[in-house]
Design a protein around this motif. Structure first.
Motif, PDB file in Angstrom:
ATOM      1  N   LEU A   1       0.830  -1.209   0.000  1.00  0.00           N
ATOM      2  CA  LEU A   1       0.000   0.000   0.000  1.00  0.00           C
ATOM      3  C   LEU A   1       0.866   1.262   0.000  1.00  0.00           C
ATOM      4  O   LEU A   1       0.727   2.095  -0.908  1.00  0.00           O
ATOM      5  N   PRO A   2       1.754   1.466   0.991  1.00  0.00           N
ATOM      6  CA  PRO A   2       2.585   2.671   0.940  1.00  0.00           C
ATOM      7  C   PRO A   2       3.539   2.697  -0.249  1.00  0.00           C
ATOM      8  O   PRO A   2       3.855   3.775  -0.764  1.00  0.00           O
TER       9      PRO A   2
ATOM     10  N   TRP B   1       1.425   3.810  -3.162  1.00  0.00           N
ATOM     11  CA  TRP B   1       1.075   5.208  -2.862  1.00  0.00           C
ATOM     12  C   TRP B   1       2.226   6.137  -3.260  1.00  0.00           C
ATOM     13  O   TRP B   1       2.008   7.201  -3.841  1.00  0.00           O
TER      14      TRP B   1
ATOM     15  N   GLY C   1      -4.042   1.768  -2.442  1.00  0.00           N
ATOM     16  CA  GLY C   1      -2.742   2.343  -2.756  1.00  0.00           C
ATOM     17  C   GLY C   1      -2.764   3.122  -4.062  1.00  0.00           C
ATOM     18  O   GLY C   1      -2.196   4.222  -4.157  1.00  0.00           O
TER      19      GLY C   1
ATOM     20  N   LEU D   1      -4.649   6.444  -3.619  1.00  0.00           N
ATOM     21  CA  LEU D   1      -3.841   7.445  -2.932  1.00  0.00           C
ATOM     22  C   LEU D   1      -2.715   7.969  -3.829  1.00  0.00           C
ATOM     23  O   LEU D   1      -2.300   9.123  -3.702  1.00  0.00           O
ATOM     24  N   ALA D   2      -2.230   7.117  -4.726  1.00  0.00           N
ATOM     25  CA  ALA D   2      -1.135   7.526  -5.615  1.00  0.00           C
ATOM     26  C   ALA D   2      -1.579   8.601  -6.594  1.00  0.00           C
ATOM     27  O   ALA D   2      -0.789   9.495  -6.944  1.00  0.00           O
ATOM     28  N   ASP D   3      -2.816   8.554  -7.045  1.00  0.00           N
ATOM     29  CA  ASP D   3      -3.327   9.536  -8.010  1.00  0.00           C
ATOM     30  C   ASP D   3      -4.833   9.683  -7.791  1.00  0.00           C
ATOM     31  O   ASP D   3      -5.636   9.143  -8.561  1.00  0.00           O
TER      32      ASP D   3
END
Length: 204
Positions: free
Chosen positions: A43-44, A47, A99, A102-104
């Motif tokens: 996930l991070p 992200w 993830g 949150l990334a885009d």
């Protein structure tokens, strides 16, 4: 859709490392927990835009998911192990699209939300069927070694891995891949509803 056909190959591939881990005294619950701890780090990683690292973490998680059951079958499988396996899997499955959201957020948030929505359908229908199948003492012939009744469908474990790999290899195509996977998952959900409606119909 393909899990039952791939199960013999999975068993052949996981047997040697599982035998080694069992001989070393490694408990299956520890493999499950370690696999989840590694997998959730995807996930991070996703992200932050490290899609290659995310892919590696996803694959390690899936390998651990195969190994824990193989090690368990070399001893005495437990209900706790079956519970941990399925409960942690569902959290991991939701973490990957989160993830990407949150990334885009501007591009990925809506398709990720739709995909997670579809996961709720597949997960809830799977677990509801399993609970009632256990109550009626039904067995899944294609998955006799599972810790609970395993109801298949168009989207199962293999298809999930396939799409997660595709997400990481082609993150720019996440939107359309996510919508496609969500559509397949929703078809699976409806098929399971229909199966439950038929199997658990009251006696006339």
């Amino acid at each position: 859709m393909l899990d039952a056909r791939l199960l013999p190959l999975q068993r052949r591939l996981t047997h040697p490392p599982a035998e080694l881990l069992h001989g070393l005294g490694v408990r299956p619950d520890h493999i499950t927990l370690a696999g989840f701890a590694i997998g959730i780090l995807a996930l991070p990683a996703i992200w932050a835009g490290f899609y290659g690292i995310g892919l590696v973490l996803i694959l390690i998680n899936r390998v651990a998911d195969g190994l824990d059951g193989a090690v368990a079958r070399m001893g005495t499988p437990t209900d706790r192990g079956a519970f941990l396996d399925i409960a942690l899997d569902f959290v991991f499955y939701a973490a990957v699209p989160l993830g990407f959201a949150l990334a885009d957020p501007s591009r990925n948030a809506l398709p990720a939300a739709v995909l997670i929505f579809s996961f709720v359908g597949t997960g809830s229908s799977f677990l509801a069927f399993s609970v009632l199948a256990e109550k009626q003492r039904l067995t899944a012939e294609d998955f006799p070694t599972k810790g609970l009744y395993y109801l298949g469908g168009l989207t199962e474990g293999f298809e999930t891995i396939l799409f997660f790999v595709a997400f990481c290899l082609w993150p720019g195509a996440f939107i359309w891949l996510a919508y496609l996977f969500a559509a397949m998952a929703l078809i699976t959900t409806v098929a399971r509803w229909m199966m439950g409606w038929q199997v658990f119909a009251p006696e006339p």
